[in-house]
Design a protein around this motif. Structure first.
Motif, PDB file in Angstrom:
ATOM      1  N   ILE A 234      28.943  18.901  67.254  1.00  8.58           N
ATOM      2  CA  ILE A 234      28.966  20.319  67.599  1.00  8.58           C
ATOM      3  C   ILE A 234      29.859  21.074  66.624  1.00  8.58           C
ATOM      4  O   ILE A 234      30.682  20.480  65.936  1.00  8.58           O
ATOM      5  CB  ILE A 234      29.463  20.545  69.041  1.00  8.58           C
ATOM      6  CG1 ILE A 234      30.900  20.020  69.184  1.00  8.58           C
ATOM      7  CG2 ILE A 234      28.560  19.880  70.049  1.00  8.58           C
ATOM      8  CD1 ILE A 234      31.501  20.313  70.529  1.00  8.58           C
ATOM      9  N   GLU A 235      29.667  22.385  66.559  1.00  9.38           N
ATOM     10  CA  GLU A 235      30.488  23.262  65.746  1.00  9.38           C
ATOM     11  C   GLU A 235      31.137  24.286  66.675  1.00  9.38           C
ATOM     12  O   GLU A 235      30.440  25.110  67.265  1.00  9.38           O
ATOM     13  CB  GLU A 235      29.650  23.964  64.677  1.00  9.38           C
ATOM     14  CG  GLU A 235      29.051  23.005  63.669  1.00  9.38           C
ATOM     15  CD  GLU A 235      28.180  23.712  62.659  1.00  9.38           C
ATOM     16  OE1 GLU A 235      27.991  24.932  62.817  1.00  9.38           O
ATOM     17  OE2 GLU A 235      27.694  23.057  61.726  1.00  9.38           O
ATOM     18  N   SER A 236      32.475  24.251  66.817  1.00 10.07           N
ATOM     19  CA  SER A 236      33.174  25.157  67.719  1.00 10.07           C
ATOM     20  C   SER A 236      34.658  25.155  67.390  1.00 10.07           C
ATOM     21  O   SER A 236      35.199  24.153  66.919  1.00 10.07           O
ATOM     22  CB  SER A 236      32.969  24.719  69.170  1.00 10.07           C
ATOM     23  OG  SER A 236      33.713  25.517  70.046  1.00 10.07           O
ATOM     24  N   ALA A 277      25.696  24.232  76.513  1.00 12.45           N
ATOM     25  CA  ALA A 277      25.220  25.613  76.441  1.00 12.45           C
ATOM     26  C   ALA A 277      25.942  26.495  77.458  1.00 12.45           C
ATOM     27  O   ALA A 277      26.334  27.629  77.155  1.00 12.45           O
ATOM     28  CB  ALA A 277      23.713  25.647  76.679  1.00 12.45           C
ATOM     29  N   LEU A 282      28.217  25.538  70.463  1.00 12.23           N
ATOM     30  CA  LEU A 282      27.075  25.375  69.578  1.00 12.23           C
ATOM     31  C   LEU A 282      26.838  23.895  69.287  1.00 12.23           C
ATOM     32  O   LEU A 282      27.754  23.173  68.887  1.00 12.23           O
ATOM     33  CB  LEU A 282      27.324  26.133  68.270  1.00 12.23           C
ATOM     34  CG  LEU A 282      26.242  25.983  67.188  1.00 12.23           C
ATOM     35  CD1 LEU A 282      24.935  26.600  67.666  1.00 12.23           C
ATOM     36  CD2 LEU A 282      26.708  26.639  65.887  1.00 12.23           C
ATOM     37  N   ARG A 284      25.370  21.148  66.988  1.00 11.81           N
ATOM     38  CA  ARG A 284      24.900  20.921  65.615  1.00 11.81           C
ATOM     39  C   ARG A 284      23.825  19.848  65.591  1.00 11.81           C
ATOM     40  O   ARG A 284      22.831  19.968  64.877  1.00 11.81           O
ATOM     41  CB  ARG A 284      26.070  20.514  64.730  1.00 11.81           C
ATOM     42  CG  ARG A 284      25.676  20.296  63.292  1.00 11.81           C
ATOM     43  CD  ARG A 284      26.865  19.885  62.446  1.00 11.81           C
ATOM     44  NE  ARG A 284      26.498  19.704  61.064  1.00 11.81           N
ATOM     45  CZ  ARG A 284      27.322  19.275  60.133  1.00 11.81           C
ATOM     46  NH1 ARG A 284      28.594  18.991  60.448  1.00 11.81           N
ATOM     47  NH2 ARG A 284      26.915  19.136  58.899  1.00 11.81           N
TER      48      ARG A 284
END
Length: 305
Positions: A234-236, A277, A282, A284
């Motif tokens: 994920i990208e966060s 969600a 987000l 990835r």
């Protein structure tokens, strides 16, 4: 097309192959796997009529290999691991010699040899086979195995000496001939290659066939818990939340909690996607690791040891 019925071969009181029963269908690419000494080569030698079984029998197109050796050999193309050719002859001259053994019509023979050399990428090569690399000899071995338009092809370690282009050509040729109805029997220790081309595989251990099926079927039978691995990237800017679900058996975080490996007893990709969600994170990448043929082989072999 190929049937093994309680096939057994004994040397000095020890069973090299024991009570092997299996059926390989028309147009199937069947891979026989096993460690050194498992009985693969002995099975091939019995299949090709080069040795006789101690008990049981092997059938090709309904014919007993032991009772009908000549008729069976006319139906089989065989490429051994160490392919032998006349070193002082060219590829075309070698194939011409072997074609005469099949009493082929001269015009048919000439075209057949030309087509096969083109198929395996040796057309236009005029030097003597003694100057060939191992990979070139392997290509010529495949051409020889196809020379008599066999309905069954037996290949022993067919990609062992091939470069990447040679391996790609081998896949194309094998899938093509199987698609036309020819049965292909492959013995190999290159597990990844077997998984790419074989419709079914059988695993030998100490001379016994311990399991057979498609790679997907065997992978689904690994272990008793049916465990899956789901990898989330994920990208966060915020840390990833802790995953909680009854099916989760473990979670490993890395990269400041921006990636994790989740181990669970069922495929939780939809559940995890929804959870992330809702938390505004987000995704990835979300993927489930598949068991490789190596995982499958080792699992079944260890169970049999």
């Amino acid at each position: 097309m190929i049937q093994f019925e309680h096939l057994t071969k004994t040397y000095n009181g020890i069973n090299a192959v024991e009570d092997l029963s299996a059926e390989i269908r028309d147009g199937e690419i069947y891979g026989l796997l096993g460690p050194n000494g498992a009985g693969k080569s002995t099975t091939i030698l019995m299949l090709t009529g080069l040795i006789e079984p101690t008990a049981g029998r092997c059938l090709v197109a309904g014919m007993d290999v032991t009772k009908n050796p000549v008729a069976v050999k006319e139906r089989i193309g065989y490429m051994p691991e160490d392919v032998g050719f006349y070193a002082n002859l060219s590829a075309e001259e070698n194939l011409d010699y072997f074609a005469r053994l099949y009493r082929m019509d001269r015009d048919v023979q000439k075209k057949k040899i030309s087509d096969l050399l083109s198929l395996v990428g040796l057309d236009g090569v005029t030097k003597e086979v003694g100057g060939y690399s191992k990979g070139m000899r392997q290509r010529l071995g495949l051409a020889k195995a196809l020379l008599n338009d066999p309905s069954v092809i037996v290949l022993d370690e067919p990609t062992a000496n091939l470069d990447p282009q040679g391996v790609a050509d081998y896949r194309r040729i094998i899938t093509g001939i199987a698609g036309s109805g020819t049965t292909v029997f492959v013995s190999s220790h290159i597990l990844a290659e077997v998984s790419r081309v074989c419709t079914r595989v059988g695993i030998l251990a100490r001379g016994r066939l311990i399991v057979q099926g498609s790679v997907q079927e065997l992978a689904g039978r690994i272990g008793s818990c049916g465990e899956h691995r789901t990898v989330i990237r994920i990208e966060s800017r915020s840390p990833m939340p802790v995953f909680q679900h009854p099916a989760i058996t473990g979670t490993e975080y890395s990269n400041d909690r921006c990636s994790a490996t989740v181990t669970a007893t069922e495929d939780l990709r939809d559940v995890i996607a929804d959870y992330l969600a809702v938390n505004g994170i987000l995704i990835r990448q979300l993927s489930k690791d598949e068991y490789s043929l190596e995982d499958t082989f080792l699992s079944f072999y260890q169970e049999a040891s």
